[in-house]
Design a protein around this motif. Structure first.
Motif, PDB file in Angstrom:
ATOM      1  N   ARG A 103      95.093  20.780  80.926  1.00 14.40           N
ATOM      2  CA  ARG A 103      96.503  20.969  80.566  1.00 14.40           C
ATOM      3  C   ARG A 103      97.317  19.694  80.780  1.00 14.40           C
ATOM      4  O   ARG A 103      98.090  19.271  79.922  1.00 14.40           O
ATOM      5  CB  ARG A 103      97.114  22.108  81.392  1.00 14.40           C
TER       6      ARG A 103
ATOM      7  N   LYS B 225      96.873  14.373  62.506  1.00 12.87           N
ATOM      8  CA  LYS B 225      97.599  14.803  61.310  1.00 12.87           C
ATOM      9  C   LYS B 225      97.341  13.857  60.142  1.00 12.87           C
ATOM     10  O   LYS B 225      97.236  14.292  59.003  1.00 12.87           O
ATOM     11  CB  LYS B 225      99.095  14.893  61.595  1.00 12.87           C
TER      12      LYS B 225
ATOM     13  N   LYS C 155      98.233  13.673  68.283  1.00 14.68           N
ATOM     14  CA  LYS C 155      98.801  14.460  67.188  1.00 14.68           C
ATOM     15  C   LYS C 155      99.041  13.609  65.954  1.00 14.68           C
ATOM     16  O   LYS C 155      98.755  14.034  64.842  1.00 14.68           O
ATOM     17  CB  LYS C 155     100.091  15.134  67.631  1.00 14.68           C
TER      18      LYS C 155
ATOM     19  N   TYR D  21      91.412  20.125  72.122  1.00 16.94           N
ATOM     20  CA  TYR D  21      92.569  21.016  72.256  1.00 16.94           C
ATOM     21  C   TYR D  21      93.450  20.975  71.008  1.00 16.94           C
ATOM     22  O   TYR D  21      93.822  22.004  70.456  1.00 16.94           O
ATOM     23  CB  TYR D  21      93.381  20.658  73.494  1.00 16.94           C
ATOM     24  N   HIS D  22      93.789  19.781  70.560  1.00 16.88           N
ATOM     25  CA  HIS D  22      94.735  19.665  69.456  1.00 16.88           C
ATOM     26  C   HIS D  22      94.086  19.907  68.093  1.00 16.88           C
ATOM     27  O   HIS D  22      94.757  20.367  67.170  1.00 16.88           O
ATOM     28  CB  HIS D  22      95.419  18.307  69.477  1.00 16.88           C
ATOM     29  N   ARG D  23      92.827  19.615  67.955  1.00 14.37           N
ATOM     30  CA  ARG D  23      92.175  19.786  66.647  1.00 14.37           C
ATOM     31  C   ARG D  23      91.780  21.227  66.385  1.00 14.37           C
ATOM     32  O   ARG D  23      91.956  21.731  65.278  1.00 14.37           O
ATOM     33  CB  ARG D  23      90.945  18.875  66.573  1.00 14.37           C
TER      34      ARG D  23
ATOM     35  N   CYS E  25      96.419  17.108  78.152  1.00 13.41           N
ATOM     36  CA  CYS E  25      96.929  17.483  76.832  1.00 13.41           C
ATOM     37  C   CYS E  25      98.429  17.258  76.718  1.00 13.41           C
ATOM     38  O   CYS E  25      98.918  16.851  75.671  1.00 13.41           O
ATOM     39  CB  CYS E  25      96.572  18.931  76.523  1.00 13.41           C
TER      40      CYS E  25
ATOM     41  N   ASN F 103      92.622  23.952  68.507  1.00 14.64           N
ATOM     42  CA  ASN F 103      93.520  24.903  69.164  1.00 14.64           C
ATOM     43  C   ASN F 103      92.771  25.794  70.170  1.00 14.64           C
ATOM     44  O   ASN F 103      93.023  26.987  70.267  1.00 14.64           O
ATOM     45  CB  ASN F 103      94.257  25.747  68.123  1.00 14.64           C
ATOM     46  N   ASN F 104      91.834  25.201  70.886  1.00 16.95           N
ATOM     47  CA  ASN F 104      91.132  25.920  71.951  1.00 16.95           C
ATOM     48  C   ASN F 104      92.055  26.071  73.154  1.00 16.95           C
ATOM     49  O   ASN F 104      92.970  25.281  73.351  1.00 16.95           O
ATOM     50  CB  ASN F 104      89.889  25.152  72.395  1.00 16.95           C
ATOM     51  N   SER F 105      91.778  27.075  73.982  1.00 17.31           N
ATOM     52  CA  SER F 105      92.545  27.222  75.217  1.00 17.31           C
ATOM     53  C   SER F 105      92.037  26.219  76.248  1.00 17.31           C
ATOM     54  O   SER F 105      90.951  25.661  76.111  1.00 17.31           O
ATOM     55  CB  SER F 105      92.408  28.644  75.757  1.00 17.31           C
ATOM     56  N   TYR F 106      92.824  26.015  77.281  1.00 14.21           N
ATOM     57  CA  TYR F 106      92.422  25.094  78.343  1.00 14.21           C
ATOM     58  C   TYR F 106      91.141  25.572  79.010  1.00 14.21           C
ATOM     59  O   TYR F 106      90.254  24.780  79.331  1.00 14.21           O
ATOM     60  CB  TYR F 106      93.524  24.964  79.391  1.00 14.21           C
TER      61      TYR F 106
ATOM     62  N   GLU G 227      93.721  14.709  58.719  1.00 16.13           N
ATOM     63  CA  GLU G 227      93.417  16.019  58.167  1.00 16.13           C
ATOM     64  C   GLU G 227      93.427  15.973  56.647  1.00 16.13           C
ATOM     65  O   GLU G 227      94.194  15.221  56.027  1.00 16.13           O
ATOM     66  CB  GLU G 227      94.441  17.051  58.648  1.00 16.13           C
TER      67      GLU G 227
END
Length: 85
Positions: free
Chosen positions: A63, A78, A74, A36-38, A66, A40-43, A81
């Motif tokens: 959800r 970060k 996060k 999800y965080h890497r 997350c 940005n896919n939807s639930y 990256e």
């Protein structure tokens, strides 16, 4: 890839204490939150990806995880990256 595996191992080791009383193992929860965080896919996208692999859970579970474990992931993502050169 090798970097992804190291990241997941690091996250799993840090989250094991926080993931008591959950139905799914730490490895699945960390994979879901990382996806999800890497990327940005939807639930629902993540729910479908896991269903394809035989892991059935609701998008509401994704959800919840997350939101609950966002701070753990996060910061690590970060730091890992690539920075533009």
């Amino acid at each position: 890839s090798r970097g992804r595996l190291r990241l997941l191992v690091f996250l799993v080791m840090n989250l094991e204490q926080n993931l008591k009383r959950h139905r799914f193992p730490v490895s699945i929860i960390s994979q879901v939150v990382w996806l999800y965080h890497r990327f940005n896919n939807s639930y629902r996208d993540i729910q479908e990806q896991l269903a394809f692999r035989g892991i059935i859970l609701s998008h509401e579970t994704v959800r919840y995880w997350c939101i609950k474990f966002a701070s753990h992931f996060k910061d690590v993502i970060k730091k890992r990256e690539r920075k533009p050169s």
